[in-house]
Design an enzyme around this catalytic site. Structure first.
Site, mmCIF file in Angstrom:
data_model
loop_
_atom_site.group_PDB
_atom_site.id
_atom_site.type_symbol
_atom_site.label_atom_id
_atom_site.label_comp_id
_atom_site.label_asym_id
_atom_site.label_seq_id
_atom_site.Cartn_x
_atom_site.Cartn_y
_atom_site.Cartn_z
ATOM 1 N N TRP A 288 1.823 -14.098 7.904
ATOM 2 C CA TRP A 288 2.407 -12.758 7.937
ATOM 3 C C TRP A 288 2.424 -12.288 9.390
ATOM 4 C CZ3 TRP A 288 0.104 -8.145 9.669
ATOM 5 C CH2 TRP A 288 0.996 -7.057 9.636
ATOM 6 N N GLU B 26 4.846 -14.431 4.073
ATOM 7 C CA GLU B 26 4.697 -13.101 3.478
ATOM 8 C C GLU B 26 5.662 -12.087 4.100
ATOM 9 O OE1 GLU B 26 0.689 -11.602 3.679
ATOM 10 O OE2 GLU B 26 1.230 -9.667 2.792
ATOM 11 N N LYS C 278 7.563 -8.186 4.401
ATOM 12 C CA LYS C 278 7.172 -6.780 4.383
ATOM 13 C C LYS C 278 8.419 -5.910 4.525
ATOM 14 C CE LYS C 278 3.513 -3.790 6.075
ATOM 15 N NZ LYS C 278 2.209 -3.743 6.720
ATOM 16 N N ASP D 163 3.427 -9.374 -1.595
ATOM 17 C CA ASP D 163 2.352 -8.389 -1.489
ATOM 18 C C ASP D 163 2.846 -7.127 -2.185
ATOM 19 O OD1 ASP D 163 0.912 -6.066 -0.415
ATOM 20 O OD2 ASP D 163 -0.063 -7.484 0.925
ATOM 21 N N HIS E 2 4.297 -4.178 -0.288
ATOM 22 C CA HIS E 2 5.356 -4.433 0.690
ATOM 23 C C HIS E 2 6.761 -4.236 0.142
ATOM 24 C CE1 HIS E 2 2.616 -7.018 3.509
ATOM 25 N NE2 HIS E 2 2.120 -5.834 3.227
ATOM 26 N N HIS F 124 -0.281 -11.124 -3.416
ATOM 27 C CA HIS F 124 -1.281 -10.260 -2.795
ATOM 28 C C HIS F 124 -1.390 -9.002 -3.640
ATOM 29 C CE1 HIS F 124 -1.748 -11.705 1.659
ATOM 30 N NE2 HIS F 124 -2.183 -12.566 0.783
ATOM 31 N N ASP G 239 1.344 3.656 3.080
ATOM 32 C CA ASP G 239 0.344 2.602 3.236
ATOM 33 C C ASP G 239 0.488 1.520 2.177
ATOM 34 O OD1 ASP G 239 -1.929 1.317 4.312
ATOM 35 O OD2 ASP G 239 -3.102 2.110 2.653
ATOM 36 N N ASP H 33 -1.996 -0.777 1.560
ATOM 37 C CA ASP H 33 -3.270 -1.468 1.387
ATOM 38 C C ASP H 33 -4.402 -0.656 0.776
ATOM 39 O OD1 ASP H 33 -2.709 -4.159 2.632
ATOM 40 O OD2 ASP H 33 -2.033 -2.823 4.229
ATOM 41 N N ASP I 149 -5.552 -8.108 -1.392
ATOM 42 C CA ASP I 149 -5.291 -7.720 -0.005
ATOM 43 C C ASP I 149 -5.228 -6.201 0.127
ATOM 44 O OD1 ASP I 149 -4.648 -7.509 2.630
ATOM 45 O OD2 ASP I 149 -2.564 -8.142 2.402
#
Ligand code: RNT
Ligand code: ZN
Length: 431
Positions: free
Chosen positions: A197, A238, A240, A271, A274, A298, A306, A308, A338
């Site tokens: 990533w 990965e 995003k 993810d 993302h 993920h 955000d 995460d 993650d």
């Protein structure tokens, strides 16, 4: 919540009694709860080391920097070195049921005391402590190159940089990281996941979107063309949507990596943080699996800007797990966590996210999928809907408790007192 009520023992025979009733309810729908528990516990969850220290690493940094990601908060007690991180992880493992892996970033290297090793010069030997720990604890490792928290990433571009010096540095880093992942694989006798990533992107409208993507494609080709011992490494890329400071353009977008992974037949990392908040990520599984060899998932939680936050037992999580089950794809999907929250006890953060994922996997495995599909095939979609709705209120918690009992981890919220004790005895002593 009163302390006493958390601590009070739940009697094993009560759990067994409730489980007996649940077992019958599921059996009536053709589902074996024993089998679902077994299958769920056997699925390895790759736990991310970086929740343990707020993505700080061991290079002497005070905090995560750059890369468009942030770990906010200053709850006391983060791990400051490998020994603390391993100890914290081991403790968290006692609260998390089922098979586990541990996922490292390159900046968790431990070169000989006092020595600094530049990221482009990293070698497997700098992870020898991790590898012997992994062997001893029987916890396989996964790995990630780190393209952030580094002066060479200050321009906002790494592998896609137009500056040959910058790009060369990150190419060398990437090649070093694949060798390290492969050494992990050798050490554990099974492939280590190696996930690329990069944060590359632009705050404002770029004039040239193509150039960086061409450079990224070439860089990936160069990195992945290095052949390594078979069966030691699995590569994933990965994507995003945006990051802080890359709001207008991300070089490694979803379309970019979907195309790349399909063409090169490598795994694609999805993810959950993302994508646009209205995107239905679970729907991507059956689409993507027809074109790539597998998916690295993920599990995370996007919240406003955000990507995460700690994974919760949300519809998003449950839908994703259900879709993997319905697609019969557990053998083609790697399950990883993650997220990073520095504002709460980090062991609790690991435990909450990992238990939620295991819980959602169990719930998915308990779905009477065959009945749903059968109703659909017969054109009886009202039956399908009725069954789907019924599934929501089946006695699932009793099966989850039984799973925890089987795995010898605390049932229900009974893991909280252990975390409190560890905080008092260990974490609070770290200044
Ligand atoms: C960041 C990506 C990436 C990181 C870790 C630290 O947006 O999700 O996976 O979270 O590599
Ligand atoms: Zn991720």
């Amino acid at each position: 919540m009163k302390e006493e009520s958390i601590k009070k023992e739940i009697k094993t025979d009560k759990i067994e009694e409730a489980y007996g009733i649940a077992k019958e309810a599921y059996a009536a729908l053709g589902v074996s709860t024993d089998k679902a528990i077994r299958e769920s516990l056997a699925l390895p969850l790759s736990i991310h080391c970086w929740q343990g220290d707020d993505v700080t690493g061991f290079e002497g940094a005070d905090a995560l920097s750059g890369g468009g990601i942030l770990a906010t908060g200053n709850y006391p007690g983060r791990a400051r070195n490998g020994d603390e991180l391993r100890a914290d992880a081991e403790f968290a493992f006692t609260l998390i049921p089922g098979k586990k892996r541990f996922n490292l970033h390159s900046f968790y290297a431990e070169p000989a005391a006092g020595k600094k090793v530049s990221r482009d010069k990293l070698e497997p030997e700098h992870f020898s402590k991790w590898m012997s720990w992994s062997k001893k604890k029987k916890i396989p490792l996964d790995f990630n190159p780190s393209y952030f928290s580094h002066p060479m990433a200050d321009s906002g571009y790494t592998l896609a940089s137009a500056d040959p010096r910058v790009r060369k540095f990150w190419l060398d880093h990437s090649k070093a990281c694949r060798r390290i992942a492969s050494a992990f694989g050798e050490n554990q006798g099974s492939p280590a996941m190696h996930d690329i990533w990069i944060p590359d992107g632009s705050k404002d409208y770029p004039a040239d979107r193509m150039g960086p993507r061409e450079r990224l494609k070439d860089a990936l080709d160069e990195i992945l063309s290095v052949s390594l011992p078979k069966g030691t490494i699995t590569d994933a890329v990965e994507s995003k949507l945006f990051g802080i400071g890359s709001e207008s353009y991300v070089t490694g977008s979803y379309d970019f990596y979907m195309g790349y992974a399909a063409q090169r037949q490598i795994k694609l990392c999805l993810d959950m943080g993302h994508f646009h908040p209205t995107e239905f990520i679970a729907d991507k599984i059956s689409a993507v699996l027809l074109f790539v060899p597998g998916i690295l998932f993920h599990f995370s939680r996007g919240l406003r800007w955000d990507s995460d936050h700690v994974t919760t037992f949300s519809d998003d999580l449950r839908d994703a797990c259900r879709e993997i089950k319905r697609a019969g794809a557990f053998d083609r999907i790697d399950l990883a966590l993650d997220y990073f929250d520095a504002s709460i006890n980090r062991i609790a953060a690991w435990t909450i996210g990992a238990r939620n994922l295991r819980k959602a996997l169990l719930e998915a495995l308990l779905e009477p999928t065959r009945l749903l599909v059968d109703a659909e095939k017969r054109g009886k979609n009202h039956e399908r809907l009725a069954l789907m709705e019924e599934c929501k209120t089946l006695p699932f918690p009793a099966v989850w408790d039984k799973l925890c009992l089987t795995a010898r981890v605390p049932v229900s919220i009974r893991w909280l007192p252990a975390v409190k004790e560890y905080e008092q005895k260990v974490l609070s002593r770290r200044k």
